[in-house]
Design a protein around this motif. Structure first.
Motif, PDB file in Angstrom:
ATOM      1  N   TYR A 132     -39.616 -40.047 -30.409  1.00 33.99           N
ATOM      2  CA  TYR A 132     -39.745 -41.465 -30.661  1.00 33.99           C
ATOM      3  C   TYR A 132     -39.032 -42.145 -29.442  1.00 33.99           C
ATOM      4  O   TYR A 132     -39.664 -43.320 -28.890  1.00 33.99           O
ATOM      5  CB  TYR A 132     -39.206 -41.880 -31.824  1.00 33.99           C
ATOM      6  N   LEU A 133     -37.774 -41.762 -29.160  1.00 37.22           N
ATOM      7  CA  LEU A 133     -37.020 -42.384 -28.163  1.00 37.22           C
ATOM      8  C   LEU A 133     -37.748 -42.273 -26.717  1.00 37.22           C
ATOM      9  O   LEU A 133     -37.615 -43.317 -26.212  1.00 37.22           O
ATOM     10  CB  LEU A 133     -35.447 -41.735 -28.089  1.00 37.22           C
ATOM     11  N   THR A 134     -38.488 -41.106 -26.613  1.00 39.28           N
ATOM     12  CA  THR A 134     -39.104 -41.003 -25.157  1.00 39.28           C
ATOM     13  C   THR A 134     -40.450 -41.900 -25.158  1.00 39.28           C
ATOM     14  O   THR A 134     -40.628 -42.494 -24.112  1.00 39.28           O
ATOM     15  CB  THR A 134     -39.291 -39.546 -24.844  1.00 39.28           C
ATOM     16  N   ARG A 135     -41.185 -41.829 -26.234  1.00 44.43           N
ATOM     17  CA  ARG A 135     -42.378 -42.578 -26.242  1.00 44.43           C
ATOM     18  C   ARG A 135     -42.561 -43.968 -26.533  1.00 44.43           C
ATOM     19  O   ARG A 135     -43.202 -44.853 -25.872  1.00 44.43           O
ATOM     20  CB  ARG A 135     -43.227 -41.848 -27.387  1.00 44.43           C
ATOM     21  N   GLU A 136     -41.582 -44.313 -27.440  1.00 41.45           N
ATOM     22  CA  GLU A 136     -41.647 -45.778 -28.121  1.00 41.45           C
ATOM     23  C   GLU A 136     -40.672 -46.568 -27.265  1.00 41.45           C
ATOM     24  O   GLU A 136     -40.600 -47.878 -27.095  1.00 41.45           O
ATOM     25  CB  GLU A 136     -41.524 -45.643 -29.565  1.00 41.45           C
ATOM     26  N   THR A 137     -39.305 -46.093 -26.928  1.00 39.91           N
ATOM     27  CA  THR A 137     -38.377 -46.970 -26.431  1.00 39.91           C
ATOM     28  C   THR A 137     -38.201 -46.582 -24.690  1.00 39.91           C
ATOM     29  O   THR A 137     -37.376 -47.228 -24.162  1.00 39.91           O
ATOM     30  CB  THR A 137     -36.994 -46.638 -27.079  1.00 39.91           C
ATOM     31  N   ASP A 138     -38.899 -45.846 -24.023  1.00 37.78           N
ATOM     32  CA  ASP A 138     -38.980 -45.680 -22.810  1.00 37.78           C
ATOM     33  C   ASP A 138     -37.559 -44.982 -22.205  1.00 37.78           C
ATOM     34  O   ASP A 138     -37.075 -45.133 -21.172  1.00 37.78           O
ATOM     35  CB  ASP A 138     -39.233 -46.771 -21.962  1.00 37.78           C
ATOM     36  N   ALA A 139     -36.846 -44.198 -23.323  1.00 40.42           N
ATOM     37  CA  ALA A 139     -35.689 -43.584 -22.595  1.00 40.42           C
ATOM     38  C   ALA A 139     -35.818 -42.686 -21.611  1.00 40.42           C
ATOM     39  O   ALA A 139     -36.984 -41.938 -21.447  1.00 40.42           O
ATOM     40  CB  ALA A 139     -34.895 -42.857 -23.810  1.00 40.42           C
ATOM     41  N   PRO A 140     -35.149 -42.874 -20.450  1.00 37.23           N
ATOM     42  CA  PRO A 140     -35.300 -41.847 -19.306  1.00 37.23           C
ATOM     43  C   PRO A 140     -34.976 -40.491 -19.520  1.00 37.23           C
ATOM     44  O   PRO A 140     -34.199 -40.176 -20.708  1.00 37.23           O
ATOM     45  CB  PRO A 140     -34.255 -42.456 -18.382  1.00 37.23           C
ATOM     46  N   ILE A 141     -35.405 -39.693 -18.841  1.00 39.15           N
ATOM     47  CA  ILE A 141     -35.304 -38.227 -18.920  1.00 39.15           C
ATOM     48  C   ILE A 141     -34.184 -37.915 -17.992  1.00 39.15           C
ATOM     49  O   ILE A 141     -34.205 -38.203 -16.908  1.00 39.15           O
ATOM     50  CB  ILE A 141     -36.489 -37.316 -18.418  1.00 39.15           C
ATOM     51  N   ILE A 142     -33.171 -37.250 -18.449  1.00 47.28           N
ATOM     52  CA  ILE A 142     -32.024 -36.784 -17.558  1.00 47.28           C
ATOM     53  C   ILE A 142     -32.140 -35.339 -17.234  1.00 47.28           C
ATOM     54  O   ILE A 142     -31.938 -34.532 -18.086  1.00 47.28           O
ATOM     55  CB  ILE A 142     -30.736 -37.375 -18.020  1.00 47.28           C
ATOM     56  N   VAL A 143     -32.054 -34.939 -15.932  1.00 50.85           N
ATOM     57  CA  VAL A 143     -31.991 -33.456 -15.507  1.00 50.85           C
ATOM     58  C   VAL A 143     -30.574 -33.320 -15.191  1.00 50.85           C
ATOM     59  O   VAL A 143     -30.187 -33.901 -14.132  1.00 50.85           O
ATOM     60  CB  VAL A 143     -32.974 -33.374 -14.332  1.00 50.85           C
ATOM     61  N   LEU A 144     -30.056 -32.259 -15.648  1.00 53.21           N
ATOM     62  CA  LEU A 144     -28.870 -31.674 -14.997  1.00 53.21           C
ATOM     63  C   LEU A 144     -28.786 -30.811 -13.908  1.00 53.21           C
ATOM     64  O   LEU A 144     -29.692 -30.117 -13.611  1.00 53.21           O
ATOM     65  CB  LEU A 144     -27.968 -31.044 -16.230  1.00 53.21           C
ATOM     66  N   ASP A 145     -27.635 -30.751 -13.022  1.00 53.46           N
ATOM     67  CA  ASP A 145     -27.492 -29.958 -11.955  1.00 53.46           C
ATOM     68  C   ASP A 145     -27.477 -28.393 -12.552  1.00 53.46           C
ATOM     69  O   ASP A 145     -27.046 -28.135 -13.935  1.00 53.46           O
ATOM     70  CB  ASP A 145     -26.069 -30.141 -11.551  1.00 53.46           C
ATOM     71  N   LYS A 146     -28.102 -27.512 -11.881  1.00 50.90           N
ATOM     72  CA  LYS A 146     -28.251 -26.024 -12.504  1.00 50.90           C
ATOM     73  C   LYS A 146     -27.145 -25.427 -12.942  1.00 50.90           C
ATOM     74  O   LYS A 146     -27.067 -24.539 -13.703  1.00 50.90           O
ATOM     75  CB  LYS A 146     -28.806 -25.269 -11.428  1.00 50.90           C
ATOM     76  N   ASN A 147     -25.563 -25.946 -12.058  1.00 49.18           N
ATOM     77  CA  ASN A 147     -24.324 -25.549 -12.800  1.00 49.18           C
ATOM     78  C   ASN A 147     -23.542 -26.366 -13.679  1.00 49.18           C
ATOM     79  O   ASN A 147     -22.575 -26.045 -14.061  1.00 49.18           O
ATOM     80  CB  ASN A 147     -23.224 -25.164 -11.522  1.00 49.18           C
ATOM     81  N   HIS A 148     -24.169 -27.465 -14.501  1.00 44.49           N
ATOM     82  CA  HIS A 148     -23.744 -28.249 -15.193  1.00 44.49           C
ATOM     83  C   HIS A 148     -23.473 -27.460 -16.653  1.00 44.49           C
ATOM     84  O   HIS A 148     -24.124 -26.762 -17.030  1.00 44.49           O
ATOM     85  CB  HIS A 148     -24.595 -29.192 -15.684  1.00 44.49           C
ATOM     86  N   PRO A 149     -22.076 -27.335 -16.941  1.00 37.42           N
ATOM     87  CA  PRO A 149     -21.629 -26.685 -18.294  1.00 37.42           C
ATOM     88  C   PRO A 149     -22.291 -27.030 -19.475  1.00 37.42           C
ATOM     89  O   PRO A 149     -22.540 -26.358 -20.325  1.00 37.42           O
ATOM     90  CB  PRO A 149     -20.231 -26.986 -18.233  1.00 37.42           C
ATOM     91  N   SER A 150     -22.912 -28.402 -19.504  1.00 41.21           N
ATOM     92  CA  SER A 150     -23.519 -28.958 -20.743  1.00 41.21           C
ATOM     93  C   SER A 150     -24.974 -28.189 -21.080  1.00 41.21           C
ATOM     94  O   SER A 150     -25.538 -28.454 -22.123  1.00 41.21           O
ATOM     95  CB  SER A 150     -23.700 -30.353 -20.683  1.00 41.21           C
ATOM     96  N   SER A 151     -25.444 -27.643 -19.819  1.00 38.89           N
ATOM     97  CA  SER A 151     -26.847 -27.070 -19.975  1.00 38.89           C
ATOM     98  C   SER A 151     -26.970 -25.999 -21.339  1.00 38.89           C
ATOM     99  O   SER A 151     -27.864 -26.098 -21.802  1.00 38.89           O
ATOM    100  CB  SER A 151     -27.166 -26.469 -18.642  1.00 38.89           C
ATOM    101  N   LYS A 152     -25.869 -25.325 -21.273  1.00 40.30           N
ATOM    102  CA  LYS A 152     -25.901 -24.226 -22.335  1.00 40.30           C
ATOM    103  C   LYS A 152     -25.711 -24.838 -23.768  1.00 40.30           C
ATOM    104  O   LYS A 152     -26.002 -24.006 -24.765  1.00 40.30           O
ATOM    105  CB  LYS A 152     -24.914 -23.122 -22.106  1.00 40.30           C
ATOM    106  N   ARG A 153     -25.268 -25.981 -23.941  1.00 41.24           N
ATOM    107  CA  ARG A 153     -25.065 -26.808 -25.207  1.00 41.24           C
ATOM    108  C   ARG A 153     -26.161 -27.865 -25.641  1.00 41.24           C
ATOM    109  O   ARG A 153     -26.093 -28.191 -26.762  1.00 41.24           O
ATOM    110  CB  ARG A 153     -23.782 -27.470 -25.254  1.00 41.24           C
ATOM    111  N   LEU A 154     -27.418 -27.803 -24.757  1.00 37.13           N
ATOM    112  CA  LEU A 154     -28.215 -28.706 -25.227  1.00 37.13           C
ATOM    113  C   LEU A 154     -29.151 -28.130 -26.410  1.00 37.13           C
ATOM    114  O   LEU A 154     -29.767 -26.987 -26.239  1.00 37.13           O
ATOM    115  CB  LEU A 154     -29.384 -28.773 -23.932  1.00 37.13           C
ATOM    116  N   PRO A 155     -29.168 -28.802 -27.618  1.00 39.35           N
ATOM    117  CA  PRO A 155     -30.061 -28.503 -28.623  1.00 39.35           C
ATOM    118  C   PRO A 155     -31.557 -28.776 -28.608  1.00 39.35           C
ATOM    119  O   PRO A 155     -32.605 -28.194 -29.004  1.00 39.35           O
ATOM    120  CB  PRO A 155     -29.586 -29.397 -29.919  1.00 39.35           C
ATOM    121  N   LEU A 156     -31.752 -29.568 -27.607  1.00 43.20           N
ATOM    122  CA  LEU A 156     -33.288 -29.967 -27.329  1.00 43.20           C
ATOM    123  C   LEU A 156     -33.345 -30.437 -25.784  1.00 43.20           C
ATOM    124  O   LEU A 156     -32.439 -30.756 -25.117  1.00 43.20           O
ATOM    125  CB  LEU A 156     -33.583 -31.505 -27.898  1.00 43.20           C
ATOM    126  N   VAL A 157     -34.700 -30.010 -25.033  1.00 45.43           N
ATOM    127  CA  VAL A 157     -35.151 -30.365 -23.642  1.00 45.43           C
ATOM    128  C   VAL A 157     -36.575 -30.743 -23.880  1.00 45.43           C
ATOM    129  O   VAL A 157     -37.275 -30.362 -24.817  1.00 45.43           O
ATOM    130  CB  VAL A 157     -34.889 -29.245 -22.958  1.00 45.43           C
TER     131      VAL A 157
END
Length: 150
Positions: free
Chosen positions: A69-94
């Motif tokens: 809904y956020l992506t399709r209806e509110t035009d929320a941007p997609i954020i891409v993390l750096d390959k070494n970003h520590p949060s990448s292992k904590r993302l519940p959704l991509v």
């Protein structure tokens, strides 16, 4: 294999340890912005029936629906993390957007600005999802799916 569903529905492909939810873009010439690790912003132009595919590593259908809904209806941007970003292992959704998405379990979640690849659980890895006028086409037979109201 073809699976038909409408723009007011969400398709869930269910794996052993995760799921992918897919919704369709309802209008032509939609723009979604992608923020890259290089501090750039890419404008991605989407057409009617292009896909938003969201991978959930904890089988959370409600979260998938919310991000769709956020992506399709509110035009929320997609954020891409750096390959070494520590949060990448904590993302519940991509998520990934476009006319074709390949699911792959061997990439780091949230670190790929290419929108034709999406991190998934092992049992969904290798599936290729392509838009059709009436839904999606999968590169192989897949029986564990459900279509629900969006």
């Amino acid at each position: 294999m073809n699976i038909n569903f409408s723009e007011d529905e969400i398709l869930y492909l269910k794996g052993d340890k995760g799921l992918v939810g897919i919704v369709k873009i309802a209008i032509s010439n939609k723009i979604i912005y992608i923020g890259t690790p290089d501090n750039e912003e890419i404008a991605m132009f989407l057409e009617e029936n292009d896909l938003i595919a969201i991978s959930s590593f904890d089988n959370n259908e409600k979260a998938v629906k919310s991000l769709a809904y956020l992506t399709r209806e509110t035009d929320a941007p997609i954020i891409v993390l750096d390959k070494n970003h520590p949060s990448s292992k904590r993302l519940p959704l991509v998520l990934s957007v476009g006319e074709r998405v390949k699911l792959d379990c061997n990439i780091k979640p949230g670190t790929h600005p290419e929108q034709d690849i999406l991190c998934s659980c092992d049992s969904l890895s290798g599936l290729i999802i392509e838009k059709t006028e009436n839904g999606v086409k999968l590169n192989k037979d897949f029986k564990n799916y459900e279509i629900k109201e969006f």
